[in-house]
Design a protein around this motif. Structure first.
Motif, short mmCIF file in Angstrom:
data_model
loop_
_atom_site.label_atom_id
_atom_site.label_comp_id
_atom_site.label_asym_id
_atom_site.label_seq_id
_atom_site.Cartn_x
_atom_site.Cartn_y
_atom_site.Cartn_z
N CYS A 141 0.89 -1.17 0.00
CA CYS A 141 0.00 0.00 0.00
C CYS A 141 0.92 1.22 0.00
N HIS A 145 -1.70 5.76 -2.54
CA HIS A 145 -3.00 5.26 -2.09
C HIS A 145 -3.52 6.05 -0.90
N LYS A 235 -7.57 2.83 4.62
CA LYS A 235 -6.49 1.83 4.66
C LYS A 235 -5.61 2.09 5.87
#
Length: 1814
Positions: A141, A145, A235
């Protein structure tokens, strides 16, 4: 305390602590009265209560004092400068760019910071490392992102870095631990707005890390969705700003929501310590200033709003007392400064910031006609751009970086030009710069560069993959390794150095990612073919330069600019067939390629090398242009470029180039002509100088044109001959010389030494590019087609009348420029100026007068500057408005300026000149290549060139002509039409005149001549010279040797002291010195005059009657003879070389080395104290040569070394094998043997000596140019010497058999011990005469007898012919103790009968196979390790490396004697290398691997065989047969050896062969290591070990461990503490840790590193406390060291640590150890105790019995057996004990005792029988 709890509570309440309540009250108070100290830490313990009490009291004060603020308001509002940013400062930031590992963040006030991937939050860092470890890079990630451009967040300054360029770089962090550092769980309140990062994603929401220890924050998914209104989940690591909904369990659990930001309230407990940026607050304007506002917010805090953050529309409505909503921008914790913003985009919640403004991307743009409405002195200024948008200029950018600031001047300027630097998203404004240097930059951003562009850059750094080049400050490009040159460079660092300026061409540029690729390939940079920047450019049939990027079987892939690439198929590579392209081409090669077909849509292209080459020849056939070199042409200017003019040759309009430097022979005229020529102008008198396929080069240099017309030219290399003169121009200037180009493209090199007649230190400053020169060819290199030339004026002949022709040409060019400029502009002034000429008189009016000169006005020349320098108005008093007549010196039409003079001698009436008359001229004005001079008092002016020759160079300012200089001139033509009627003169410099200070009119003194008698007054007296002021005011100098007659000089007197200051002397000139260099010039040229005369006061020389001749330094030097004694004078002492300089004559200096100045070593410290400056001393000449100049003297009375004399020497080196190396006077060297150091030998003879020590040495004699020296007192002072204990042995005849004599060991080998008895005699004691013990190898002796050990020996026999002395060291002969210590426990040597018996047995054994005996021989060459402790039992006496190989008993090779390796004695290669003075010979043990024939061919190293090998004898047939058989046998043996695996290989190749067969055998690897160590190749042994670790399969754990152990051993012996530690740490990573620890402990114990071993064991018992083996190992170690009590204590610790079931075994084992190493009695007691408790442990009984049999008495053993047979255990076990009992008695007992045991057995059986029956 609550905040200390780590776990996540799932319901239930915790007991409330009293402390936390108080803290809650505390925060309210905190808000009110916060002192200006440092912020409190999170953990406030006991002090909190007291503070609470103290602060509650003054609460009433709030109502009274309304204006109370807790942080002082700023004196003046200014923006935040980078210098005020500190670590820990909190700010609001906005994302500008996101890359994979870093986010570029815009900060307030136009600053920029960087957020690294490491500084997001702990959980994200953890997640990343897990993903990297799992190598599943798909799901990483990354930062794009988590962040998007325009996103606003809170951040903290984590670190301030300094970049390579010296700028500050702000490193940011959004880690909640740092951002919310000031908050604690107790200070959390509902309604607070906090920032955090998602820590983990749960089923119903997210756990958010808000950085507060002991607090868990939860954000429900529902709350998150509403806000982000996107289906995407948050996230891990994502930044969220959220509001606290509720706080449970005293802040241990917090529920968050992402609602629109509400205003922060004062009851939420905000204070100056924990205030966070991004908070919205209600504020009141307290004060309005020109530069911003000061606000009050949260009831009592003060903050500031700078002008950038006031809402522009409402700026007028801000008044004191107005309520506004503000957003906290930044908080500076230490100064409590709070910055706020009123801008709507920050105050209205949830808005995303615009990155580039609506007007498109303007960064880098240069904008003209900007207005400056306001200036904020502390911050900067606002600019209004023409399109009415505003920009801000920081105060640093209002001026150049090195200028002082003058803001008012900037503000006063009506218009400004600026360059937009950047857009600040936080301030929503462009930042601009007014710096001229920034505006003038051609490249500011990567967008400004295009592929194919040629740029200049600076080399920054060389990397493996290429070179980084800086094109401008912040644009850097990479030149890939293959692009560093046309060919592949092996050592690019030799060609490129940091800071070098280079030209590159852009290959491709990716502005978005800031990537720039450049090439340095000359073929690409200089290519004039069309560039393919896109596939569309590559139309079929076009040819361009390409470079090969890949070579395949099917052809070559080539590349052009950007990413345009294509394929050249196999068939198109060459006209000859190519099968393997790799052999013909290389990657990076530049070739022309022709496009065959191209498809831009698919980005595919096919090209041909073949067609490109053939195409050239076709094109050449077409008459593209016909222009031969040397042809006179006319051309029209098409375009002006920086370096020249592009022209079209008339009438055919053929394109050609006319470089600027080719416009004239005068470099200063070239730019003027370039300036005056316009596009469309016609130029005549051009000539073609070179023509190639690409272009035609033209020149307008008159001299070059003349050379081509006259045919003084070479058309080809083949026409060049040595000595030929050519005219060319400087093409390139390098540090080693200049390249000169000639017509037809020929280029020659003038090396630095051939550039000028003068010495030049820097070749780059002498000539100018494009300068016309005359060159003469000196060398030709036919092969490489290169030639060397000289430009020295003395070696080239310039054509007659050259200077005048050039002058006329130069003046005509200037005239042409004037006329063109006058025509072009139609300006009256220029036309008027063009009509003026030098020497014309003007009527002027004085305008101003200054110290530097005056300016004038003229009615005719309105607008022109007319000026005269101070020299040209000297002696005339001027007042403004006065009318004067002036004469013109120079007219500068470009600057519309006229230089005039009003000196009467120039303005007066002109006198006529006649041809050939000579005058003194004075330079009046200089203008680059030309100078205006006036001729004596004729009032005539004329123009000359400043250089009299084409090749003339001016290395220093003093060489150049300057106004006021005098020249000697001769009139050639009184009035020259081409020079506008001015006279034409030739000139040369007259001798420089002395500048008179007293009065201007005094005539110049003409200097002094040789032999002139002068009078003067003594000015100063120095030890080595006297300064005399002569009658004419000049100064003379008298050398110390010219004061008194040489014969009358007394030793050690000071001649100059006889002359007194102020006295008058008569002297004669005998020479002179150059004023600048002070070099003595003793020429006797009658016309020669000196600047500083050198005088003599010696009466005999002043005598007129004697004819005194001048002598040159060389003649004077050659008159001295070696050994002659002369008088000289001390001139200086050189402390570095410790040498004395003396002088004998004004022009001669000699040197005396230290060893030739003193005779006593005590004076060596300060030799300068013995000799004073100017003192007369007598010296002997040691060496005298004039070329090179060497004059060496000696003050000790000797000038050469003689045998038998005593001299001083200096120790230069101490070598154990040789003795002392000594430097002697007069450049000699000598050696002192160990036996010549003293009359009585000492044990360590070389200990008292050190390098550079001075010694008195006796010269014994010299051999091969080296002296043999002695330091024995009996030699140095024979009268005072004491009796000699160890006399000198001068020859073998002086020795007698049976004599006892002492000597020093030189070496120990297989042939015995060699002992030096004197410097020429060495004796030998064979091994059996060396010690009474039996030693199977000489290594044992060599360990105990290092070189230079003093031994007493007895002479057994003397062979006088061979000069061999046999010695004995046996105690029976010498009466001294044995050379080997008893502690080694060696067996005594067998003698007599025993020896015979032993020999017979040995013969029987000898019949074994050969390889075994060879193995023994091979092993016997390996040195044994010196053991410091007693030799232990066989299980402990193995060496380090082969710990695991008991069978390899002799593999002790690496244990080379440490003492030896330090003293550089013989290595393990043995004595075969050693040269000993006496002629011993030893059998070096010829390697039995050689076949017999080979052994004979070699030169035998055995002395005994020497006679045999010297005469070649014819061999009989029988001998030949024998030889054949022997060779056959040797071959068979060799084969057997190769097959026999048990044999040790002898060389590297053999090892490598065996390792190929069995790579996993650690035994082999260790033998290989040992093989290297034998030759002390420690590094190679290490390398082998590392290879082994890589090679051995990972499954073979034991084999790997063996190698690790060997490596540990190696480092322990030869490495450092550090290297051993590193290997140990690595071994722990790769092996089971426990065995590695154990092995290292053993190694330490064996090498007697007791302290280290103990430390390691302590670590082991802590780390492996559950392991029984470790405790036992430690116990063994302690008992071996004799620490019985410590071992007992250890046993108690072990019993506590280990499981109880192990205790019996452990006690048993410790008891065994006591028996073996410690106290047997103690061991017995321990066994008794255990067996009483556990009587059925028969295994322990068995061990106990064994130990008692070994250590106890018979009585005790029998008692033990009796106990055992009565145990109540199984019959089978009792039977076993009876059997043991019986065996014991059979061995140690009597028949009766045996019977007793049998009877006891019978009794036992019967008893058991009755039991069974019952």
């Amino acid at each position: 305390m609550a905040s200390m709890e780590e776990d996540f509570p799932r319901g239930g309440t915790a007991k409330k602590s009293t402390e936390s309540k108080i803290v809650v009250q505390r925060t309210e108070v905190d808000n009110l009265f916060q002192s200006n100290e440092q912020a409190e830490t999170k953990k406030r313990k006991g002090a909190v209560r007291d503070e609470g009490k103290k602060l509650k009291k003054p609460k009433t004060g709030k109502e009274k004092e309304d204006a109370l603020t807790l942080n002082a308001e700023a004196k003046c509002v200014e923006i935040l400068h980078i210098k005020n940013v500190k670590e820990g400062m909190l700010m609001l930031g906005c994302v500008k760019e996101v890359s994979d590992f870093e986010v570029t963040v815009g900060l307030p006030c136009g600053m920029q910071g960087f957020l690294s991937i490491r500084n997001i939050c702990d959980s994200y860092a953890k997640l990343l490392s897990e993903q990297l470890d799992s190598a599943d890079t798909e799901e990483i990630c990354s930062l794009p992102h988590l962040f998007y451009p325009g996103m606003v967040f809170r951040c903290v300054v984590a670190k301030l870095d300094i970049t390579k360029g010296g700028c500050l770089s702000i490193q940011l962090s959004i880690n909640p631990k740092l951002v919310n550092k000031a908050l604690s769980s107790s200070s959390l309140k509902a309604g607070m707005v906090l920032s955090g990062c998602v820590e983990s994603v749960e089923d119903h929401g997210y756990i958010v890390d808000i950085g507060i220890k002991g607090t868990n924050a939860f954000l429900p998914k529902k709350a998150a969705k509403d806000k982000h209104n996107s289906a995407e989940e948050l996230k891990v690591g994502q930044y969220v700003t959220s509001q606290v909904e509720e706080v449970k369990n005293e802040g241990r659990v917090v529920r968050l929501s992402v609602s629109a930001q509400a205003c922060a309230e004062s009851d939420q407990g905000w204070n100056l310590t924990n205030l966070l940026p991004g908070l919205l607050v209600k504020a009141t304007i307290k004060k309005v200033t020109k530069h911003g506002l000061i606000l009050d917010f949260l009831s009592s805090f003060s903050g500031q709003v700078d002008f950038l953050h006031m809402e522009p529309e409402q700026a007028s409505s801000y008044t004191k007392g107005t309520e506004v909503r503000a957003c906290v921008l930044y908080v500076e914790p230490s100064t409590r400064l709070v910055g706020l913003s009123l801008r709507s985009y920050l105050v209205q919640p949830g808005s995303r910031l615009d990155l580039p403004p609506a007007g498109g991307d303007r960064i880098g743009e240069v904008v003209k006609d900007c207005k400056m409405p306001t200036m904020h002195h502390m911050s900067g200024a606002m600019l209004e751009l023409p399109d009415k948008t505003m920009a801000f200029v920081h105060r640093n950018h209002l001026k150049e970086s090195n200028e002082p600031s003058n803001e008012n001047r900037v503000l006063a300027m009506p218009e400004h030009t600026c360059r937009i630097l950047d857009f600040s998203p936080m301030d929503q404004i462009h930042f601009a710069s007014l710096r001229k240097s920034m505006i003038d930059k051609p490249f500011y951003r990567y967008h400004d560069l295009q592929a194919g562009q040629v740029v200049e850059g600076t080399v920054s750094v060389l990397l493996n993959h290429g070179m980084v080049v800086h094109v401008s400050d912040h644009i850097k490009g990479l030149v890939p390794r293959t692009h560093l040159s046309d060919i592949v460079l092996k050592n690019p660092e030799k060609k490129y150095v940091e800071g070098m300026k280079i030209k590159c061409r852009v290959l491709s540029v990716d502005a978005e990612n800031k990537k720039l690729y450049l090439t340095r390939k000359k073929a690409l940079i200089e290519s004039s073919l069309p560039l393919f920047l896109s596939y569309a450019d590559a139309r079929p049939g076009r040819v361009s330069h390409s470079y090969i990027v890949s070579i395949k079987d099917f052809g070559c892939i080539v590349r052009f600019y950007n990413s345009v690439k294509g394929l050249v198929p196999l068939r198109e590579l060459s006209s000859e067939p190519v099968t393997n392209p790799e052999e013909v081409f290389y990657v990076g090669q530049v070739l022309k390629a022709k496009v065959l077909q191209c498809d831009p849509d698919k980005a595919k292209m096919v090209l041909s090398f073949k067609a490109a080459v053939e195409g050239d020849s076709e094109e050449a056939a077409k008459p593209q242009f016909d222009c031969e070199v040397g042809k006179k042409l006319e051309a029209k200017v098409l375009k002006k470029s920086v370096n020249g003019l592009e022209v079209a040759i008339l009438p055919d309009e053929i394109r050609a180039m006319l470089p600027t430097m080719h416009l004239s022979d005068h470099t200063s005229n070239c730019p003027l002509l370039w300036e005056s020529l316009q596009e469309g102008d016609n130029i005549s008198n051009l000539i073609c100088v070179n023509q190639n396929k690409q272009n035609i080069a033209l020149s307008k240099k008159p001299t070059v044109r003349w050379s081509l017309e006259e045919g003084v030219v070479a058309k080809d290399f083949s026409e060049i001959t040595v000595g030929m003169q050519l005219i060319g121009w400087i093409k390139n200037i390098m540090s080693y010389g200049v390249f000169v180009e000639f017509p037809y493209g020929l280029v020659g090199l003038a090396p630095k030494s051939a550039m000028t007649d003068k010495f030049i230190s820097d070749a780059t400053t002498a000539f100018q590019l494009g300068q016309t020169v005359i060159a003469k060819v000196t060398n030709l290199d036919e092969e490489k087609r290169r030639f060397l030339i000289t430009l020295k004026i003395s070696e080239v002949i310039s054509p007659g009348g050259d200077a005048q022709t050039r002058l006329i040409n130069g003046l005509q060019e200037r005239r042409a420029v004037t006329e063109m400029l006058a025509m072009r502009d139609n300006s009256d002034l220029r036309q008027q100026l063009a009509a003026l000429s030098v020497g014309e008189k003007l009527k002027l009016t004085v305008d101003t007068t200054k110290d530097t000169g005056a300016t004038f006005k003229s009615d005719d020349l309105v607008g022109a500057t007319i000026l005269a320098t101070k020299h040209h108005v000297m002696g005339v008093h001027l007042t403004p408005g006065q009318k004067v007549t002036a004469v013109i010196l120079h007219i500068d039409i470009l600057a519309t300026c006229v230089h005039v003079s009003i000196l009467s001698k120039l303005v007066g009436k002109k006198k006529s000149l006649t041809e050939g008359s000579k005058y003194t001229a004075m330079v009046q004005h200089i203008d680059k290549d030309f100078a205006v001079v006036s001729l004596d008092d004729t009032a005539q002016l004329t123009v000359i060139q400043t250089s009299s020759h084409l090749n003339e160079v001016f290395l220093s300012e003093s060489d150049k002509l300057k106004p006021g200089m005098s020249l000697a001139v001769e009139v050639i033509e009184p009035s020259c039409q081409e020079a506008q009627g001015l006279p034409l003169v030739s000139w040369e410099r007259s001798a420089p005149k002395r500048q008179r200070t007293t009065s201007e009119n005094q005539t110049g003194s003409r200097g002094h001549r040789f032999g002139e008698i002068v009078k003067g007054k003594v000015r100063t007296v120095k030890p080595t010279s006297i300064q005399v002021t002569l009658e004419d005011g000049s100064t003379g100098s008298v050398h110390v040797s010219e004061v008194v007659e040489t014969a009358e000089v007394c030793q050690r007197s000071f001649p100059t002291s006889l002359v007194k200051v102020g006295s008058t002397v008569t002297a004669m000139v005998i020479g002179g010195r150059e004023a600048s260099s002070h070099r003595f010039l003793p020429f006797s040229h009658p016309k020669f005059t000196y600047t500083i005369p050198e005088l003599t006061l010696i009466p005999s020389k002043l005598d007129k009657s004697t004819d005194f001749k001048a002598v040159t330094a060389k003649d004077k030097l050659n008159s001295y003879k070696v050994g002659e004694e002369i008088t000289c004078f001390v001139s200086k002492f050189n402390p570095e070389r410790k040498s004395l300089e003396v002088t004998t004559d004004p022009c001669i200096t000699g040197t005396v080395e230290l060893l030739a100045t003193i005779t006593d070593p005590k004076d060596a410290g300060h030799p300068e104290k013995l000799y004073k400056l100017g003192q007369a001393v007598r010296a002997k000449v040691v060496e005298v040569t004039s070329k090179p100049h060497r004059f060496v003297l000696s003050l000790t009375g000797v000038h050469k070394l003689e045998k038998g004399s005593v001299t001083l020497g200096m120790v230069t080196n101490i070598q154990p094998q040789v003795g002392l190396l000594v430097k002697l006077p007069f450049g000699s060297m000598g050696t002192v043997a160990v036996t010549d150091l003293a009359d009585a030998y000492r044990p360590n003879p070389l200990d008292g000596y050190s390098k550079d020590q001075l010694l008195r040495c006796f010269l014994l004699g010299s051999e091969n140019g080296k002296w043999q020296l002695s330091l024995r007192p009996s030699r140095l002072n024979p009268q005072q010497a004491k009796p000699v204990k160890d006399p000198e042995v001068l020859s073998v005849d002086k020795l007698r058999e049976g004599q006892i004599i002492r000597g020093y060991i030189t070496s120990v080998g297989e042939q015995g011990v060699f002992i030096r008895l004197s410097r020429s005699i060495t004796g030998r004691a064979e091994l059996q005469q060396s010690t009474k013990y039996f030693v199977n190898t000489h290594k044992v002796l060599s360990e105990h007898l290092p070189p230079n050990t003093l031994l007493t020996t007895k002479i057994l026999s003397i062979d006088k012919e061979e000069e061999l002395v046999n010695l004995s060291l046996l105690p029976v002969d010498t009466g001294k103790s044995d050379v080997l210590p008893e502690s080694l426990r060696l067996p005594l040597r067998l003698i007599g009968e025993e020896k015979k018996k032993h020999d017979i047995e040995k013969k029987k054994k000898k019949k074994r196979t050969l390889p075994e005996s060879e193995q023994k021989q091979a092993e016997s060459q390996v040195p044994k390790k010196k053991k410091k402790t007693k030799k232990r039992r066989s299980d402990d006496n193995d060496s380090g490396v082969e710990v695991y190989f008991r069978e390899e008993e002799d593999m002790d090779d690496e244990e080379e004697p440490k003492s030896d390796s330090v003293k550089v004695t013989q290595s393990s290669a043995g004595p075969s290398r050693l040269q000993v003075a006496a002629g011993f010979s030893w059998d070096a043990g010829l390697s039995s691997l050689k076949p017999a024939s080979a052994a004979q061919d070699e030169d035998s190293s055995d002395g005994e065989d020497q006679e045999g090998s010297s005469k070649p004898q014819k061999k009989s047939r029988h001998e030949l047969e024998q030889e054949k058989k022997a060779a056959e046998k040797a071959l068979v043996q060799r084969e057997a050896q190769l097959m026999d695996t048990s044999l040790r290989p002898q060389d590297t190749a053999a090892f490598e062969r065996l390792l190929l067969a069995s790579p996993n055998s650690s035994l082999l690897w260790l033998q290989y290591m040992a093989h290297h160590l034998q030759a002390t190749q420690i590094e190679q042994a290490r390398t082998v070990a590392e290879r082994a670790l890589k090679t051995i399969s990972f499954r073979e754990e034991q084999e790997k461990l063996n190698v690790w152990v060997a490596l540990l051993n190696l480092e322990n012996m030869y490495g450092t503490e550090e290297s051993l530690k590193k290997v140990f740490e690595r071994a722990l990573q790769f092996c089971e840790p426990m065995p590695v620890y154990q092995q290292l402990a053993d190694i330490y114990a064996k090498s007697d590193k007791i302290k280290e071993a103990e430390g390691l064991y302590k670590t082991m018992v802590k780390r492996f406390r559950q392991s029984k083996a470790v405790w036992l190992s430690y116990g063994t170690f302690l008992l071996q060291q004799g620490q019985g009590d410590a071992a007992s204590a250890l046993l108690q610790r072990a019993l506590k640590s280990l499981p109880s079931k192990e205790s019996v075994d452990v006690i048993g084992k410790f008891a065994q150890l006591e028996f073996r190493y410690g106290d047997a009695e103690k061991g017995r007691t321990m066994f008794d105790k255990v067996l009483t408790t556990y009587p059925k442990r028969t295994d322990l009984w068995s061990v106990f019995i064994d130990l008692m049999v070994k250590h106890g008495s018979q009585k005790e053993v029998r008692a033990l057996f009796d106990r055992v047979i009565h145990l109540s255990v199984s019959v089978k076990k009792i039977k076993f004990f009876f059997k043991r009992y019986l065996e014991y008695e059979k061995k140690h007992g009597t028949p009766q005792s045996i019977q007793t045991v049998k009877e006891k057995a019978m009794e036992f059986v019967e008893a058991k029988g009755t039991e069974a029956a019952n």
